[in-house]
Design a protein around this motif. Structure first.
Motif, short mmCIF file in Angstrom:
data_model
loop_
_atom_site.label_atom_id
_atom_site.label_comp_id
_atom_site.label_asym_id
_atom_site.label_seq_id
_atom_site.Cartn_x
_atom_site.Cartn_y
_atom_site.Cartn_z
N LYS A 126 13.91 -45.14 -26.81
CA LYS A 126 13.74 -43.72 -27.11
C LYS A 126 14.78 -42.86 -26.38
O LYS A 126 15.35 -41.94 -26.96
CB LYS A 126 12.32 -43.27 -26.73
CG LYS A 126 11.97 -41.88 -27.17
CD LYS A 126 10.53 -41.50 -26.78
CE LYS A 126 9.51 -42.31 -27.54
NZ LYS A 126 8.12 -41.82 -27.27
N SER A 231 10.38 -28.91 -35.73
CA SER A 231 9.63 -28.93 -34.48
C SER A 231 10.23 -27.92 -33.51
O SER A 231 11.42 -27.60 -33.59
CB SER A 231 9.69 -30.33 -33.86
OG SER A 231 9.23 -30.32 -32.53
N TYR A 238 12.02 -39.46 -35.75
CA TYR A 238 11.27 -40.65 -35.35
C TYR A 238 10.92 -40.62 -33.86
O TYR A 238 10.41 -41.60 -33.33
CB TYR A 238 12.07 -41.92 -35.68
CG TYR A 238 13.54 -41.83 -35.32
CD1 TYR A 238 13.99 -42.08 -34.04
CD2 TYR A 238 14.46 -41.47 -36.28
CE1 TYR A 238 15.32 -41.98 -33.71
CE2 TYR A 238 15.81 -41.36 -35.97
CZ TYR A 238 16.23 -41.62 -34.68
OH TYR A 238 17.57 -41.52 -34.37
N THR A 240 8.66 -38.80 -30.81
CA THR A 240 7.44 -38.01 -30.61
C THR A 240 7.79 -36.55 -30.37
O THR A 240 8.68 -36.24 -29.58
CB THR A 240 6.65 -38.56 -29.42
OG1 THR A 240 6.36 -39.94 -29.66
CG2 THR A 240 5.36 -37.79 -29.22
N ASN A 241 7.08 -35.66 -31.05
CA ASN A 241 7.30 -34.21 -31.00
C ASN A 241 8.58 -33.77 -31.68
O ASN A 241 9.01 -32.62 -31.52
CB ASN A 241 7.26 -33.68 -29.56
CG ASN A 241 5.89 -33.79 -28.92
OD1 ASN A 241 4.88 -33.87 -29.61
ND2 ASN A 241 5.85 -33.81 -27.60
N GLU A 275 -0.24 -45.67 -39.39
CA GLU A 275 -1.13 -44.75 -38.69
C GLU A 275 -2.59 -44.98 -39.06
O GLU A 275 -3.51 -44.60 -38.33
CB GLU A 275 -0.72 -43.31 -38.98
CG GLU A 275 -1.43 -42.28 -38.13
CD GLU A 275 -0.99 -40.86 -38.43
OE1 GLU A 275 -1.59 -39.93 -37.85
OE2 GLU A 275 -0.07 -40.66 -39.25
N ALA A 314 9.09 -44.16 -38.42
CA ALA A 314 8.43 -43.27 -37.46
C ALA A 314 6.99 -43.70 -37.23
O ALA A 314 6.50 -43.71 -36.09
CB ALA A 314 8.47 -41.82 -37.96
N ARG A 319 4.57 -42.60 -34.13
CA ARG A 319 4.30 -41.18 -34.38
C ARG A 319 3.00 -41.04 -35.16
O ARG A 319 2.64 -41.90 -35.98
CB ARG A 319 5.44 -40.53 -35.16
CG ARG A 319 6.67 -40.26 -34.33
CD ARG A 319 7.47 -39.09 -34.86
NE ARG A 319 6.79 -37.82 -34.63
CZ ARG A 319 7.30 -36.64 -34.97
NH1 ARG A 319 8.49 -36.57 -35.57
NH2 ARG A 319 6.64 -35.53 -34.73
N SER A 320 2.31 -39.94 -34.95
CA SER A 320 1.01 -39.76 -35.60
C SER A 320 0.67 -38.28 -35.67
O SER A 320 1.34 -37.43 -35.07
CB SER A 320 -0.09 -40.51 -34.82
OG SER A 320 -0.20 -39.99 -33.50
N GLY A 347 6.10 -30.94 -34.76
CA GLY A 347 6.42 -32.01 -35.69
C GLY A 347 5.71 -31.94 -37.02
O GLY A 347 6.00 -32.72 -37.93
#
Length: 403
Positions: A126, A231, A238, A240-241, A275, A314, A319-320, A347
């Motif tokens: 990341k 965001s 891909y 987070t946030n 997810e 993602a 990611r969710s 996001g």
């Protein structure tokens, strides 16, 4: 401010107990002013003072607060400059939070620092991918780094990173969009299409294709509603946030969120691949999450376009909770930004809502989207988030009106 209070403010962990027929006090002028004071006085300023004085810092709360208001102050610059120059003294999770504030507030000012981090990073997918994206958005050549680092990795973040530098990673054309509409015309399922710009500072459009295969229209014209897929951090899709990924989502239901920043208007609860169970995503007990099965939701001529794979990678990367929702966020925070009066989230896809000083809802694009979706029975369906090539934007509305 404590982490628990941040969770309260941002994620809305308590039930709000309001409806749109009553004032939503969190959207009132007084509540917005109080929140801004708390962000500055309880998080941003004391945290900055502590860090610059070599004391400890809660990077999670600081990154969220500075990203939320897009804090481009000299103070925040000094904090982030110091953090990036001493990145080896930070945990990877804290460094990723620093990146959130950097991308949100200073997208062009830390190229040399990010270059060093990208060259040095050899373990954290990341961190490496985020640094590479910062360099790429500042027109720095990253080919050698991509070829030398993580070259044998099959991690989904690295897969997504590689994809975006391939020649077959490109926004679709109007003709491609029409081919997707024709492809889904006889599926007897509802589809929502969120068409976005590559530059997520620009506001996109969302429209609906009913289970009859026809587009939802009013007075002979397609119902097109503004929607922002940016965001607050403006991180890659891909991460987070980061920004909303391009690709396929399953629409599971409509739901009244407990998140105070989303407010009481119904949201579209969506899933990316991985997810939820594959049987839920695909409405089939026998289909697994494979790239081939995912791509079967696109016409054959588009299946080599790696941009359309973003939600697949993602979701696989973890990611969710990327939902399609309204907003109680104070629009005045973003006066002068290209996306104003829209408000970014963390996001999700956000449709504008306007509130008066007492917290009464005056206008809701989100409610119009919900009402248009529910003109036919059933809450579930599928959503496509797509990026349209810039040269075709002037043709979008006229082409959809003819469809």
């Amino acid at each position: 401010m404590s982490k628990s209070l941040i969770v309260f403010f941002f994620f809305g962990c308590v039930s709000i107990g309001f409806s749109q027929s009553n004032p939503f006090l969190f959207a009132s002028k007084q509540a917005r002013e109080n929140l801004l004071i708390k962000l500055n006085d309880s998080i941003i300023n004391p945290s900055a003072k502590d860090f610059l004085a070599n004391r400890t810092m809660n990077w999670e709360s600081y990154a969220w607060a500075t990203s939320y208001i897009i804090d481009d102050s000299k103070q925040n610059f000094s904090v982030l400059e110091k953090a990036l120059k001493r990145y080896n003294q930070l945990s990877k999770s804290d460094l990723q939070k620093v990146f959130e504030s950097v991308f949100a507030c200073f997208p062009n000012q830390f190229v040399s620092e990010m270059q060093l981090i990208a060259e040095d990073e050899s373990e954290n997918h990341k961190i490496f991918a985020t640094a590479i994206n910062y360099l790429a958005q500042n027109k720095v050549e990253v080919k050698d780094l991509l070829e030398s680092k993580f070259k044998n990795s099959n991690h989904p973040i690295i897969q997504a990173l590689r994809n975006q530098f391939q020649p077959d990673y490109y926004p679709i054309s109007i003709a491609d969009l029409e081919s997707i509409l024709r492809f889904n015309k006889d599926k007897k399922t509802k589809f929502l299409y969120s068409v976005q710009h590559q530059d997520r500072n620009k506001v996109g459009k969302v429209f609906i294709q009913s289970e009859s295969g026809l587009l939802a229209k009013e007075n002979g014209k397609a119902v097109l509603i503004d929607q922002l897929a940016r965001s607050a951090t403006n991180l890659p899709m891909y991460i987070t946030n980061g920004n909303t990924p391009v690709g396929l989502f399953k629409i599971d239901s409509l739901h009244k969120s407990e998140n105070l920043f989303i407010g009481p208007t119904l949201s579209f609860v969506t899933f990316m691949p991985f997810e939820c169970e594959a049987s839920v995503f695909y409405n089939s007990p026998t289909i697994d999450f494979t790239l081939e099965n995912y791509l079967s939701f696109f016409p054959k001529e588009l299946r080599n376009n790696t941009l359309l794979q973003q939600t697949y990678w993602a979701g696989k990367a973890g990611r969710s909770e990327i939902h399609f929702h309204g907003t109680t966020i104070d629009q005045s925070l973003y006066i002068g930004k290209e996306f104003y009066p829209q408000t970014p989230s963390m996001g999700c896809l956000c449709s504008n809502e306007a509130w008066d000083n007492e917290g009464n809802l005056m206008k809701s694009d989100q409610q119009k989207l919900v009402d248009t979706w529910m003109k036919t029975p059933g809450e579930s369906g599928f959503a496509y988030v797509l990026e349209l090539q810039e040269s075709d934007w002037n043709e979008l509305e006229n082409n959809l009106n003819k469809y």
